[in-house]
Design an enzyme around this catalytic site. Structure first.
Site, mmCIF file in Angstrom:
data_model
loop_
_atom_site.group_PDB
_atom_site.id
_atom_site.type_symbol
_atom_site.label_atom_id
_atom_site.label_comp_id
_atom_site.label_asym_id
_atom_site.label_seq_id
_atom_site.Cartn_x
_atom_site.Cartn_y
_atom_site.Cartn_z
ATOM 1 N N ARG A 55 45.570 42.194 56.849
ATOM 2 C CA ARG A 55 45.951 43.581 56.647
ATOM 3 C C ARG A 55 46.524 44.183 57.927
ATOM 4 N NH1 ARG A 55 42.126 48.862 55.163
ATOM 5 N NH2 ARG A 55 43.868 50.290 54.834
ATOM 6 N N HIS A 56 47.445 45.108 57.768
ATOM 7 C CA HIS A 56 48.082 45.786 58.900
ATOM 8 C C HIS A 56 47.089 46.654 59.676
ATOM 9 C CE1 HIS A 56 47.795 49.648 56.816
ATOM 10 N NE2 HIS A 56 48.128 48.988 55.726
ATOM 11 N N GLY A 57 47.532 47.146 60.833
ATOM 12 C CA GLY A 57 46.725 48.037 61.657
ATOM 13 C C GLY A 57 46.692 49.458 61.113
ATOM 14 N N ASN A 62 45.786 56.343 57.129
ATOM 15 C CA ASN A 62 44.458 55.723 57.112
ATOM 16 C C ASN A 62 43.447 56.630 57.800
ATOM 17 O OD1 ASN A 62 45.902 52.496 57.741
ATOM 18 N ND2 ASN A 62 45.155 53.256 55.804
ATOM 19 N N GLN A 68 48.031 55.471 50.756
ATOM 20 C CA GLN A 68 49.427 55.229 51.104
ATOM 21 C C GLN A 68 50.211 54.540 50.000
ATOM 22 O OE1 GLN A 68 49.699 54.267 55.726
ATOM 23 N NE2 GLN A 68 47.936 53.275 54.794
ATOM 24 N N GLY A 69 49.670 53.429 49.474
ATOM 25 C CA GLY A 69 50.416 52.694 48.467
ATOM 26 C C GLY A 69 51.755 52.237 48.998
ATOM 27 N N ARG A 105 54.504 49.291 58.456
ATOM 28 C CA ARG A 105 53.194 49.001 59.034
ATOM 29 C C ARG A 105 52.855 47.511 58.945
ATOM 30 N NH1 ARG A 105 52.632 51.906 54.233
ATOM 31 N NH2 ARG A 105 51.124 51.187 52.662
ATOM 32 N N GLU A 129 51.720 47.018 49.289
ATOM 33 C CA GLU A 129 50.446 47.553 48.806
ATOM 34 C C GLU A 129 50.556 47.883 47.314
ATOM 35 O OE1 GLU A 129 47.510 47.634 48.476
ATOM 36 O OE2 GLU A 129 46.612 49.003 49.939
ATOM 37 N N GLY A 200 45.594 46.345 52.395
ATOM 38 C CA GLY A 200 44.199 46.203 52.004
ATOM 39 C C GLY A 200 43.950 45.977 50.529
#
Length: 263
Positions: A55-57, A62, A68-69, A105, A129, A200
């Site tokens: 998963r991205h940072g 967040n 976000q989607g 991201r 996502e 995520g």
């Protein structure tokens, strides 16, 4: 032959330790035939060693607990540091291929690993996502207030409807990308470790599908935290065909990480 039999008798204590395979091996050696290796059995290793779903940072969305989607939100300063920390650990796995979604991201996180490994990230929109439709950009309390029935359904682990992508549809498109990448990796003659920088909710859905489960009906996995990852190894011919070795793993050198929301 009598001499061979005598030597076999003298070395009989060795046969007990190696069993009948050892007996045949030593017999061939004593008779002057081609030697048989009885101390180790040659094992063919799979060309594909493992896959990593990363998963991205962190982003500001967040940090503020906004879904976000498919919204394109870049990493914030914390997220950049997280990606750099995690990339150092992932580089130790000697990745050979690197994929990311088309959202910034994900691409920023993948680039942190690319900078260490020299890999060129392959962008694939299927790693996006889960699409949360009209809920994107909103906080939980806003959704609960405007869509109370759908929120209750979602909170209970069911699909809320509306224009929100189902968990199963999300997992299946993720797995379609993963399977294509795996097929490409299997054409290589070297051992392959493939990293997918994704999101995520999408990672959680994908792992469920890889394990033969329907994430729209089974939610036994929590959402992977920012810059954490899942590591799976293949089980050709097995059921399921993948095994989870690590889930929600974080860089060992880092002391703490924030527990953040979907996206």
């Amino acid at each position: 032959m009598a001499a061979v039999a005598q030597r076999l008798g003298q070395l009989g204590w060795l046969f007990a330790g190696f069993g009948w395979r050892g007996f045949l091996g030593w017999s061939a050696w004593l008779a002057g035939l081609a030697p048989i290796n009885i101390c180790s059995r040659k094992r063919e290793s799979a060309v594909l060693k493992r896959i990593v779903l990363w998963r991205h940072g962190q982003t500001d969305a967040n940090k503020n607990f906004r879904i976000q989607g498919a919204i394109d939100v870049p990493l914030n300063a914390v997220g950049v540091c997280q990606a750099q920390e995690a990339a150092q650990e992932l580089a130790q796995l000697a990745p050979t291929r690197l994929y990311c979604s088309d959202l910034s991201r994900s691409q920023q996180s993948a680039q942190a690993l690319a900078d260490l490994t020299g890999l060129t990230p392959v962008v694939d929109a299927r790693l996006q996502e889960r699409n949360y439709g009209m809920w994107e950009g909103r906080r939980s309390e806003e959704i609960r207030r405007e869509w109370p029935d759908q929120w209750a359904t979602w909170s209970a682990g069911h699909e809320p409807g509306l224009d929100i992508e189902t968990r199963l549809a999300c997992g299946e498109r993720m797995v379609a990308c993963i399977e294509q990448a795996v097929a490409d990796a299997k054409r290589s003659e070297s051992e392959e470790t493939v990293v997918f920088a994704s999101h995520g909710g999408a990672i959680t859905c994908a792992v469920s599908v890889l394990l033969g489960l329907n994430p729209s009906e089974w939610q036994g996995l929590r959402v992977v935290d920012n810059c954490h990852w899942a590591l799976l190894i293949p089980r050709p011919g097995g059921t399921p065909q993948w095994r989870v070795v690590a889930y929600n793993r974080w860089a060992a050198r880092t002391k703490a990480v924030e527990d953040l929301t979907i996206g």
